[in-house]
Structures are given as C-alpha cells and as structure tokens.
Design an enzyme around this catalytic site. Structure first.
Site, PDB file in Angstrom:
ATOM      1  N   ARG A  65       0.828  -0.963  -0.290  1.00 19.58           N
ATOM      2  CA  ARG A  65       0.020   0.242   0.189  1.00 19.58           C
ATOM      3  C   ARG A  65       0.956   1.344   0.084  1.00 19.58           C
ATOM      4  O   ARG A  65       0.489   2.397   0.555  1.00 19.58           O
ATOM      5  CB  ARG A  65      -1.531   0.289   1.417  1.00 19.58           C
ATOM      6  CG  ARG A  65      -1.816  -1.010   1.041  1.00 19.58           C
ATOM      7  CD  ARG A  65      -2.803  -1.196  -0.013  1.00 19.58           C
ATOM      8  NE  ARG A  65      -3.115  -2.526  -0.327  1.00 19.58           N
ATOM      9  CZ  ARG A  65      -4.091  -3.435  -0.841  1.00 19.58           C
ATOM     10  NH1 ARG A  65      -4.496  -1.917  -1.891  1.00 19.58           N
ATOM     11  NH2 ARG A  65      -5.369  -3.513  -1.235  1.00 19.58           N
ATOM     12  N   HIS A 110       8.023  -6.554  -7.232  1.00 25.91           N
ATOM     13  CA  HIS A 110       6.294  -6.340  -7.511  1.00 25.91           C
ATOM     14  C   HIS A 110       6.507  -5.546  -6.876  1.00 25.91           C
ATOM     15  O   HIS A 110       6.774  -5.103  -5.480  1.00 25.91           O
ATOM     16  CB  HIS A 110       5.441  -7.236  -6.987  1.00 25.91           C
ATOM     17  CG  HIS A 110       3.868  -6.930  -8.154  1.00 25.91           C
ATOM     18  ND1 HIS A 110       3.544  -5.644  -7.839  1.00 25.91           N
ATOM     19  CD2 HIS A 110       3.315  -8.182  -8.270  1.00 25.91           C
ATOM     20  CE1 HIS A 110       2.600  -6.254  -8.496  1.00 25.91           C
ATOM     21  NE2 HIS A 110       2.006  -7.159  -9.076  1.00 25.91           N
ATOM     22  N   TYR A 135       1.716  -2.004  -6.025  1.00 23.59           N
ATOM     23  CA  TYR A 135      -0.264  -1.452  -5.985  1.00 23.59           C
ATOM     24  C   TYR A 135      -0.023  -0.234  -6.132  1.00 23.59           C
ATOM     25  O   TYR A 135      -1.163   0.269  -6.623  1.00 23.59           O
ATOM     26  CB  TYR A 135      -1.573  -1.743  -5.013  1.00 23.59           C
ATOM     27  CG  TYR A 135      -1.929  -3.386  -5.136  1.00 23.59           C
ATOM     28  CD1 TYR A 135      -1.600  -4.357  -6.370  1.00 23.59           C
ATOM     29  CD2 TYR A 135      -1.293  -4.702  -4.108  1.00 23.59           C
ATOM     30  CE1 TYR A 135      -1.142  -5.414  -6.342  1.00 23.59           C
ATOM     31  CE2 TYR A 135      -1.772  -5.866  -3.858  1.00 23.59           C
ATOM     32  CZ  TYR A 135      -1.636  -6.796  -5.079  1.00 23.59           C
ATOM     33  OH  TYR A 135      -0.921  -7.473  -4.958  1.00 23.59           O
ATOM     34  N   HIS A 148       1.647  -2.701 -11.978  1.00 18.66           N
ATOM     35  CA  HIS A 148       0.678  -2.676 -12.100  1.00 18.66           C
ATOM     36  C   HIS A 148       0.761  -1.351 -13.790  1.00 18.66           C
ATOM     37  O   HIS A 148       0.739  -0.069 -13.034  1.00 18.66           O
ATOM     38  CB  HIS A 148      -0.306  -2.439 -11.920  1.00 18.66           C
ATOM     39  CG  HIS A 148      -0.908  -4.437 -11.085  1.00 18.66           C
ATOM     40  ND1 HIS A 148      -2.163  -3.687 -10.647  1.00 18.66           N
ATOM     41  CD2 HIS A 148      -0.546  -4.873 -11.338  1.00 18.66           C
ATOM     42  CE1 HIS A 148      -1.804  -5.018  -9.815  1.00 18.66           C
ATOM     43  NE2 HIS A 148      -0.803  -6.133 -10.652  1.00 18.66           N
ATOM     44  N   GLU A 175       2.468  -5.381 -16.829  1.00 18.53           N
ATOM     45  CA  GLU A 175       1.629  -6.513 -16.311  1.00 18.53           C
ATOM     46  C   GLU A 175       0.472  -6.161 -16.836  1.00 18.53           C
ATOM     47  O   GLU A 175       0.106  -5.066 -17.133  1.00 18.53           O
ATOM     48  CB  GLU A 175       0.489  -6.331 -15.143  1.00 18.53           C
ATOM     49  CG  GLU A 175       0.289  -7.465 -14.922  1.00 18.53           C
ATOM     50  CD  GLU A 175       0.065  -8.153 -13.235  1.00 18.53           C
ATOM     51  OE1 GLU A 175      -0.764  -8.649 -12.732  1.00 18.53           O
ATOM     52  OE2 GLU A 175       1.041  -6.960 -12.331  1.00 18.53           O
ATOM     53  N   ASP A 203      -0.491 -12.103 -16.767  1.00 23.33           N
ATOM     54  CA  ASP A 203      -1.426 -12.812 -15.790  1.00 23.33           C
ATOM     55  C   ASP A 203      -2.800 -13.579 -16.338  1.00 23.33           C
ATOM     56  O   ASP A 203      -3.392 -12.972 -17.378  1.00 23.33           O
ATOM     57  CB  ASP A 203      -1.708 -11.399 -14.312  1.00 23.33           C
ATOM     58  CG  ASP A 203      -2.744 -12.150 -13.708  1.00 23.33           C
ATOM     59  OD1 ASP A 203      -3.249 -13.522 -13.534  1.00 23.33           O
ATOM     60  OD2 ASP A 203      -1.893 -11.946 -12.191  1.00 23.33           O
ATOM     61  N   HIS A 254      -6.100 -11.861 -15.304  1.00 24.61           N
ATOM     62  CA  HIS A 254      -6.335 -10.963 -15.839  1.00 24.61           C
ATOM     63  C   HIS A 254      -7.110 -10.800 -18.039  1.00 24.61           C
ATOM     64  O   HIS A 254      -7.848 -10.318 -17.999  1.00 24.61           O
ATOM     65  CB  HIS A 254      -5.262  -9.699 -15.389  1.00 24.61           C
ATOM     66  CG  HIS A 254      -4.581  -9.515 -14.144  1.00 24.61           C
ATOM     67  ND1 HIS A 254      -4.006  -8.312 -13.721  1.00 24.61           N
ATOM     68  CD2 HIS A 254      -5.346 -10.092 -13.033  1.00 24.61           C
ATOM     69  CE1 HIS A 254      -3.969  -8.737 -12.632  1.00 24.61           C
ATOM     70  NE2 HIS A 254      -4.788  -9.312 -12.327  1.00 24.61           N
ATOM     71  N   HIS A 273       2.321 -14.914 -14.212  1.00 21.97           N
ATOM     72  CA  HIS A 273       1.702 -15.078 -13.279  1.00 21.97           C
ATOM     73  C   HIS A 273       0.088 -15.845 -13.070  1.00 21.97           C
ATOM     74  O   HIS A 273      -0.281 -15.532 -14.019  1.00 21.97           O
ATOM     75  CB  HIS A 273       1.011 -13.501 -12.569  1.00 21.97           C
ATOM     76  CG  HIS A 273       1.337 -12.395 -12.188  1.00 21.97           C
ATOM     77  ND1 HIS A 273       1.328 -10.929 -12.045  1.00 21.97           N
ATOM     78  CD2 HIS A 273       2.524 -12.546 -11.577  1.00 21.97           C
ATOM     79  CE1 HIS A 273       1.779 -10.485 -11.333  1.00 21.97           C
ATOM     80  NE2 HIS A 273       3.167 -10.884 -11.277  1.00 21.97           N
ATOM     81  N   ASP A 275     -10.922  -9.473 -11.915  1.00 19.18           N
ATOM     82  CA  ASP A 275      -9.983  -9.638 -11.340  1.00 19.18           C
ATOM     83  C   ASP A 275     -10.035  -9.531 -10.066  1.00 19.18           C
ATOM     84  O   ASP A 275      -9.696  -8.816  -8.790  1.00 19.18           O
ATOM     85  CB  ASP A 275      -8.975  -8.092 -11.493  1.00 19.18           C
ATOM     86  CG  ASP A 275      -7.286  -8.064 -10.825  1.00 19.18           C
ATOM     87  OD1 ASP A 275      -7.436  -9.054 -10.388  1.00 19.18           O
ATOM     88  OD2 ASP A 275      -6.925  -7.133 -10.604  1.00 19.18           O
ATOM     89  N   HIS A 317      -8.304 -12.984  -8.314  1.00 20.13           N
ATOM     90  CA  HIS A 317      -8.127 -14.376  -7.941  1.00 20.13           C
ATOM     91  C   HIS A 317      -8.537 -15.410  -7.593  1.00 20.13           C
ATOM     92  O   HIS A 317      -8.964 -15.614  -6.342  1.00 20.13           O
ATOM     93  CB  HIS A 317      -6.260 -14.392  -8.177  1.00 20.13           C
ATOM     94  CG  HIS A 317      -5.363 -13.365  -8.265  1.00 20.13           C
ATOM     95  ND1 HIS A 317      -4.473 -13.255  -8.722  1.00 20.13           N
ATOM     96  CD2 HIS A 317      -5.877 -13.034  -9.641  1.00 20.13           C
ATOM     97  CE1 HIS A 317      -3.743 -12.360  -8.697  1.00 20.13           C
ATOM     98  NE2 HIS A 317      -4.873 -11.441 -10.244  1.00 20.13           N
ATOM     99  N   GLU A 338      -0.411 -15.971  -7.296  1.00 22.20           N
ATOM    100  CA  GLU A 338      -0.691 -15.486  -6.552  1.00 22.20           C
ATOM    101  C   GLU A 338      -1.844 -15.509  -5.771  1.00 22.20           C
ATOM    102  O   GLU A 338      -2.376 -14.511  -5.832  1.00 22.20           O
ATOM    103  CB  GLU A 338      -0.814 -13.869  -7.385  1.00 22.20           C
ATOM    104  CG  GLU A 338       0.781 -13.328  -7.811  1.00 22.20           C
ATOM    105  CD  GLU A 338       0.130 -11.738  -8.235  1.00 22.20           C
ATOM    106  OE1 GLU A 338       0.967 -11.532  -8.286  1.00 22.20           O
ATOM    107  OE2 GLU A 338      -0.663 -11.868  -9.360  1.00 22.20           O
TER     108      GLU A 338
END
Length: 276
Positions: A37, A67, A70, A107, A142, A176, A179, A211, A224, A226, A256
């Site tokens: 975050r 990664h 986000y 992303h 991604e 992904d 995705h 992914h 989106d 998973h 993930e």
C-alpha cells in the site's frame, strides 16, 4: 524443469524468502519491494544479499520477481500521486541493482477519466524518467483485467507504452492468466491464437514471466479476482496447457492465488506433476 514460485513476504529478507520458497518446493519467488500500500522500503542488508545470491546460484534459482506497490499509479490525475510513483520507481530500480539481472513488475495504472491515450503518455513519462542505461533489471508491464479505468487491458495498450519509452530494451511483459481471461482473451480454448496475437502486437521475446492464477469470474468479466488453481473458471485443463505450451514452458511462473504457504506447496506439487 518447471520454474515456479509463489508470492512471499519480504519482511525477513532475501535469504529467508529463498529458504521459504525451497520449503514449499519452489525454485523462484515473487515479493513486494515495500508495503504493497506504499511507504518506505526496508534498508538493504548487504550481508543478507550476498548470502542470498550465493544460495540462489547453488540451488538453481534462475530469476526472482519484485512487485511494485499497488499504490504506484503512474497515470493518476493527481501530480503528487505521479510524483510518488516516479520516486518509488527510481528508488526500487536502484535497490534492484543489489540483486542484478532480475525482474521488476508493475501495474501500468488507472487513468481515472483522463482517457487511455493520456494514461499511456503519463506512464511512458514516468518510465522515461526512471529507467537508466546501466540498469540490469528488466521492468515488466503487467497485463490487466480492464477493471475501471485500468490501462493495459489489451496488448495494443501495452505496445503503445513500450513504443513511447526511449529505453524500450529494458521493458518486458508479465502475463497474468486471470487478468487476460477477465480481459476477454480466450486462453481457455484458444491459447495458441492468443499467443499468436501477443506475438504479432508485442512480440513473444518481450514475455518474461507468467502470473499463474485461476479466476473467480468468467472470461471477459473485467473483475480481477484470483482463484486457487483448478477451482475457478479457467480450470486445471487450461492451466496444464499453459505450463506445457512450447512457447511458455521455459518461462518462470508465479502463483498469486488466495493461499497460505501450505496451499502454495500443494499447488506447486500439482503443477510439477502436470508438467511434461
């Protein structure tokens, strides 16, 4: 050999992550460079890094995937958010050089009403300011599900970003599976056609990682979410075809899925049994 791993916590350092990966039967792993975050990153422990690099070589870990958080939105309509994204990008890419020749995934971002073209322009601007000639890291865009105003929901959008970046040789793509299915690409019934399209638009030489996620939602849902391997709308048969496809099987696969370590260990064993 199948190169497969899961997303692990970086709180205890690189060496601890590698040992944790080995404990679940993995030979790679993914981790957040900092709190997902946002916020500051943990200080680099050079002794830990040196031990990690030695163990990585001794245990045949070909690559790891970092990664970005986000909260990194390169195409926000708020200048301060874009500034945070740029500063985070620069810091992360400098830190990545402690572990040379690895992968860094992010992303692309959400244009929040500015339009896709403006979003692409802003993403490219951050990349042009953050990438540097001597870096050894490959930065991965991604593929996205197309939720809200996400940029990267199509191969064409990713291609447009790549074309606008000066040091485009530093860029690759992470596909992904959840995705792209949610975005409307039929990897369940027509995987080879999707790969042909990817090759035509972007080039398979830019595809550096997968992914590997099932999806809680049907194709073209743009949701989106998973799901565990074999328990979603993609299904175990399609997953088996993905990991064994001649154009994909040499890549590194990163789970993930909504799991704890024991769940990842189970999925890794299932996938190793399916790998031919």
């Amino acid at each position: 050999m199948l190169t497969i791993g899961a997303h692990l916590s970086a709180s205890k350092g690189y060496t601890a992550m590698l040992k944790q990966a080995m404990s679940i039967g993995a030979n790679t792993f993914q981790f957040f460079t900092r709190n997902p975050r946002g916020g500051s990153a943990k200080a680099i422990d050079e002794d830990d890094v040196n031990t990690f690099l030695r163990l990585m070589q001794e245990n045949d870990f070909p690559v790891i995937l970092a990664h970005a958080p986000y909260t990194l939105n390169c195409c926000s309509d708020k200048p301060e958010t874009r500034e945070f994204a740029l500063n985070t990008f620069k810091d992360d890419l400098q830190r990545m050089e402690y572990t040379p020749n690895q992968l860094y995934n992010f992303h692309p971002g959400s244009h929040v009403g500015q339009g896709v073209e403006k979003g692409i322009e802003l993403i490219a601007d951050v990349l042009n300011k953050a990438l540097f000639k001597d870096m050894t890291t490959t930065v991965l865009l991604e593929t996205m599900a197309g939720k809200g105003s996400e940029v990267g929901r199509s191969f064409e959008e990713l291609r447009a970003i790549i074309d606008a970046v000066e040091l485009d040789e530093k860029l690759g793509v992470c596909l992904d599976t959840c995705h792209v299915s949610d975005a409307g690409y039929d990897i369940i019934n027509n995987l080879d056609s999707v790969l042909d399209e990817f090759d035509s638009v972007i080039g398979l030489d830019r595809l550096k990682a997968i992914h590997l996620n099932d999806s809680k939602n049907p194709p073209e849902s743009h949701k989106d979410r998973h799901e565990k391997i074999g328990e979603g709308f993609i299904g175990i048969d399609a997953i088996e075809r993905i990991i064994n496809n001649p154009r994909l099987r040499h890549l590194s696969f990163f789970l993930e899925t909504p799991n704890e370590l024991d769940g990842y260990a189970h999925e890794i064993q299932v996938l190793r049994n399916l790998y031919k």
